[in-house]
Design an enzyme around this catalytic site. Structure first.
Site, PDB file in Angstrom:
ATOM      1  N   SER A   1      -4.266  79.986  -2.817  1.00 20.84           N
ATOM      2  CA  SER A   1      -3.023  79.243  -2.622  1.00 20.84           C
ATOM      3  C   SER A   1      -1.852  79.996  -3.270  1.00 20.84           C
ATOM      4  CB  SER A   1      -3.204  77.826  -3.173  1.00 20.84           C
ATOM      5  OG  SER A   1      -2.145  77.002  -2.808  1.00 20.84           O
TER       6      SER A   1
ATOM      7  N   ASP B   1      -4.863  75.607   8.080  1.00 19.54           N
ATOM      8  CA  ASP B   1      -4.526  75.256   6.699  1.00 19.54           C
ATOM      9  C   ASP B   1      -3.172  74.559   6.663  1.00 19.54           C
ATOM     10  OD1 ASP B   1      -3.572  75.460   3.940  1.00 19.54           O
ATOM     11  OD2 ASP B   1      -5.178  76.906   3.619  1.00 19.54           O
TER      12      ASP B   1
ATOM     13  N   HIS C   1      -8.222  73.939   2.588  1.00 19.79           N
ATOM     14  CA  HIS C   1      -7.435  74.832   1.729  1.00 19.79           C
ATOM     15  C   HIS C   1      -8.350  75.388   0.647  1.00 19.79           C
ATOM     16  CE1 HIS C   1      -3.736  76.413   0.121  1.00 19.79           C
ATOM     17  NE2 HIS C   1      -3.886  75.790  -1.041  1.00 19.79           N
TER      18      HIS C   1
END
Length: 525
Positions: free
Chosen positions: A233, A458, A487
């Protein structure tokens, strides 16, 4: 990117479709370039000191809840790398040593879970918990976690009293009137002021490049010539910035669920694009809930599930559930379903139980956690770091008319997250610290092949981000999980991905070309 509730809302982070009128990042000025030159010299000074002093590993403090054999320590870094002899802060680190033989060991693997504002200190527990996905890698690497600057035990910052932060219910993020918007704007400006009052000396230095510099000092303190890194991320943007600043210091780098690193995407545009992607994954989840209506009894078509959601929101707005769960708290809870497939069934089950008369389960899941205010690690701290890094990393629009226009337009088609995300980020419009110019992420001489892993649907970091980083990091390899959207792909069971991550970390080898993998198993209700 990981997000937590703030002000009247909750939110997330992005890449992808462009909205007209995006903020264009200005080119770096001569002053910027001179400052970065000073910072480059400063990080060399700090890294040399860290290499000499090393890390004094000891059992972790009892209140950190990190059990033996994991050990903890500190790495000292300058608050301002342009002044390496000025104020210093301590970065908390922990590690579990590799489980293999001396001949199998390849060094340390550092991890960042995202945010900004996420702590990596749980990473070594992947070894103590005997996570089978990481067993091979654990033989070769010490697993090293850290709290980035401002986070947790590393000179933590704050913007409001933690007790006030978790109070509920908060205002409905979706405004019904101009008065609602004015109230949210006031809250955002007060939050920005609170950050300046409580953490003003830290704010100018709460940037991704500085965290990347901290990462290089940690590398030196570990006695490692080159960095092995896993970032998820926001951790992918941290990795991209590190790879740009220190290309010759990278040995292996895996980036998973990628932030689009383009300068004009950081960060205003990223959040607009994220709203679009969240809507797409929300629609995927609604279809799954409808398909499993015999289990959940929420609605047997996506349209009926959406109608049930709107009715739940309206009821909670009129009369907060349990007195504490309004629309803002509902979004904070329900957004975990578009984020993670692992949340699909639990969120649907709690919703189903609520419709069946069990109010307490929803209150427990979505209501405020009043225990989350003790010590240094709290949702308030994570939110403060998220805001500080994004607001300081880049220029943000100061015109409310622009924010209002862009988000009003998006909300019409992508209503699930748009206004919640807008209020989450609006403190950046009145931010007191100097806002920086984002780094131009690119391949530096000596950067080895980077492994990029991404799912196509995502919500938090849309697929376009992986494609963009792949273009910018020459020689990188992109492993795509098609028709999936959880994710954080490297933590899921998908042999097509797991085996490639293992091979890369253990041998440095990648496929001759990019790879597309079938999706991991769909959650079972």
């Amino acid at each position: 990117m990981r997000r937590t509730a703030v002000l009247g809302s909750a939110g997330a982070l992005i890449a992808g479709t462009l909205i007209a009128g995006a903020v264009t990042a200005p080119a770096a000025t001569a002053e910027d370039r001179h400052h970065r030159g000073s910072e480059a010299r400063g990080v060399q000074v700090a890294a040399a000191r860290a290499a000499r002093s090393g890390i004094d590993w000891k059992d972790c403090p009892a209140d950190w809840a990190i059990a033996k054999p994991i050990q903890c320590g500190w790495v000292t870094v300058p608050l301002d790398y342009a002044r390496p002899d000025g104020k210093q802060i301590k970065i908390a680190v922990d590690r579990h040593v590799s489980t293999g033989t001396k001949d199998e060991r390849q060094g340390a693997l550092l991890y960042n879970p995202g945010g900004p504002g996420g702590s990596g200190m749980r990473f070594p527990t992947r070894i103590t918990n005997k996570n089978p996905l990481w067993a091979n890698t654990a033989k070769a690497y010490d697993f090293v976690g850290f709290d980035p600057r401002g986070v947790g035990h590393s000179a933590p910052i704050s913007c409001v009293d933690p007790q006030e932060f978790v109070k509920a219910p908060k205002a409905d993020p979706v405004p019904d009137s101009e008065a609602d918007k004015r109230a949210q704007r006031k809250l955002a400006a007060e939050y920005a002021d609170g950050c300046a009052q409580r953490s003003g000396d830290m704010l100018p230095h709460m940037t991704t490049p500085n965290t990347a510099r901290d990462l290089d000092v940690i590398r030196a303190a570990l006695g490692e010539e080159k960095l092995n890194y896993l970032g998820v991320s926001y951790g992918t943007y941290l990795g991209a910035v590190y790879g740009t600043l220190f290309p010759t210091h990278v040995r292996r780098m895996v980036v998973d669920s990628v932030v689009n690193p383009a300068k004009d995407n950081i960060w205003y545009q990223a959040n607009l694009n994220q709203d679009i992607a969240f809507q797409g994954r929300w629609d995927d989840w609604k279809a799954w809930v409808a398909k499993n209506d015999s289990v959940f009894h929420i609605g047997n078509t996506p349209a009926k599930v959406e109608q049930a959601w709107l009715e739940l929101r309206a009821a909670a707005k009129k009369n907060p559930i349990g007195g504490v769960v309004g629309p803002a708290e509902l979004i904070g809870f329900f957004q975990s379903a578009p984020y993670y497939d692992s949340s699909w069934a639990p969120v649907a089950r709690i919703w189903s139980d609520y419709l069946g008369g069990d109010t307490q389960a929803l209150v427990d899941a979505a209501g405020p956690d009043m225990s989350d205010t003790a010590g240094n690690i709290s949702s308030e701290n994570g939110n403060a770091v998220y805001t500080a890094v994004e607001c300081t990393d880049a220029k943000w629009p100061t015109s409310w008319q622009k924010w209002d226009r862009d988000n009003s337009r998006l909300h019409k088609e992508y209503p699930f997250m748009t206004w919640a995300n807008a209020w989450m980020n609006l403190p950046c419009a009145t931010w007191s610290a100097k806002q920086q110019t984002p780094l131009n992420v690119k391949t530096g001489k000596g950067l080895p092949p980077v492994l990029i892993v991404q799912s196509t649907r995502d919500a938090a970091t849309p697929y376009e981000g992986a494609v963009e980083l792949h273009k910018r990091f020459k020689g990188s390899r992109l492993v795509t999980e098609r028709d999936a959207g959880s994710h954080g792909v490297t933590g899921l069971v998908n042999p097509c991905i797991n085996e490639r991550v293992d091979t890369y970390l253990l041998t440095g080898r990648t496929d001759r070309s990019d790879v597309t993998c079938a999706p991991h198993a769909t959650p079972k209700p």
